[in-house]
Write an enzyme that holds these catalytic residues in place. Structure first.
Site: not given
Ligand code: DGL
Length: 273
Positions: A6-7, A38-39, A69-71, A148, A180-182
């Site tokens: 993930d990011s 990453y978004g 990570c969805n992104t 974060e 988003c996994t966060h």
């Molecule tokens: N957990 C990432 C997702 O699912 C976070 C994206 C990010 O870093 O902006 O998209």
């Protein structure tokens, strides 16, 4: 070994589900904290970072990749599958399918990063299965940095979540995908603000179920006796700054983690505890 990336910290919500639901397989996690979020990056940058992350995990011995990570799933799952010739699991399809299973009115909300929402991938996947479904998406770019930082119960976070969810509430969604996994870290706040009648979908369990089925069909990937959901069969790497990650990671994983520092440009890794 299963490689998960993930990011940053969000993919730990997926790692936790994998550790609990997929027994006997060692795992290696990479959180690219040096380059999160990453978004807000372009699709090309997200692809580059994802390729580097996957290379690092493959060097560490991963034979299955989970894009937690969805992104990165939105923009890089195809290129990863093409480049690595390994099974690659992404988090979008399981989330989209789960949403269709639980929604009664087929009015589905999706929240995610700007890159995920702008890709339109959830709409495409949901409508490919059910044309009648209505999908309403909202980008929530401030949530990843807040998570974060560990700002989970702060009034500022509550207000921001409320603002982001307002347009979806007006559309009377009955299901909300955490794209988003966060975001599962803020699930309680999100549920409070969207209303208790709205069903929340988090793709972590759904992706873990797919990986579990795959491992059952490929038992050669199982290298350890079955263990409960502990972190002993898991190595965690991040690309920058261990202290805040350690605190927020503990909230998610409920155990203290040993975290190692990775330099993904050189592929080297050292230990920072
Ligand atoms: N957990 C990432 C997702 O699912 C976070 C994206 C990010 O870093 O902006 O998209």
């Amino acid at each position: 070994m299963i490689g998960v990336f993930d990011s940053g910290i969000g993919g730990l919500t997926v790692l936790k589900a994998l550790l609990e639901d997929v027994p006997g397989v060692p795992m290696v996690y990479l959180g690219d904290t040096a380059r999160t979020p990453y978004g807000s990056k372009s699709p090309d940058t997200i692809k580059d970072y994802s390729l580097q992350n996957a290379s690092f995990l493959v060097e560490k011995g991963a034979r299955v990749l989970v894009i937690a990570c969805n992104t990165a799933s939105s923009h890089a799952s195809r290129i990863l599958a093409e480049q690595f010739h390994l099974p690659v699991f992404e988090v979008i399809s399981p989330g989209a399918e789960r949403a269709l299973e639980v929604s009664r009115k087929m009015r589905i909300g999706v929240i995610g990063t700007r890159a995920t929402v702008e890709s339109g991938i959830y709409e495409r996947k949901i409508k490919a299965i059910n044309k009648q479904a209505r999908v309403f998406s909202a980008a929530c770019p401030l949530l990843v940095p807040l998570i974060e930082e560990g700002w989970i119960e702060k009034p500022e976070t509550n207000r921001i979540v409320k603002n982001y969810l307002r347009p979806l509430k007006i559309r009377q969604i009955d299901t909300l995908v955490l794209g988003c996994t966060h975001y599962p870290v803020l699930q309680k706040t999100i549920q409070r603000k969207i209303g208790k009648r709205v069903k929340i979908v988090d793709s972590a369990r759904a992706v873990a179920a797919r990986v579990k089925t795959f491992i059952e069909r490929n038992p050669g990937l199982r290298q350890l006796p079955d263990q409960a959901g502990t972190c002993e069969r898991c190595t965690i790497y991040i690309t920058d700054q261990a202290s805040q990650f350690q605190k927020t990671a503990r909230l998610i994983m409920k155990v203290k983690l040993q975290i190692r520092q990775a330099d993904i440009r050189t592929g080297s890794a050292c230990c920072r505890r």
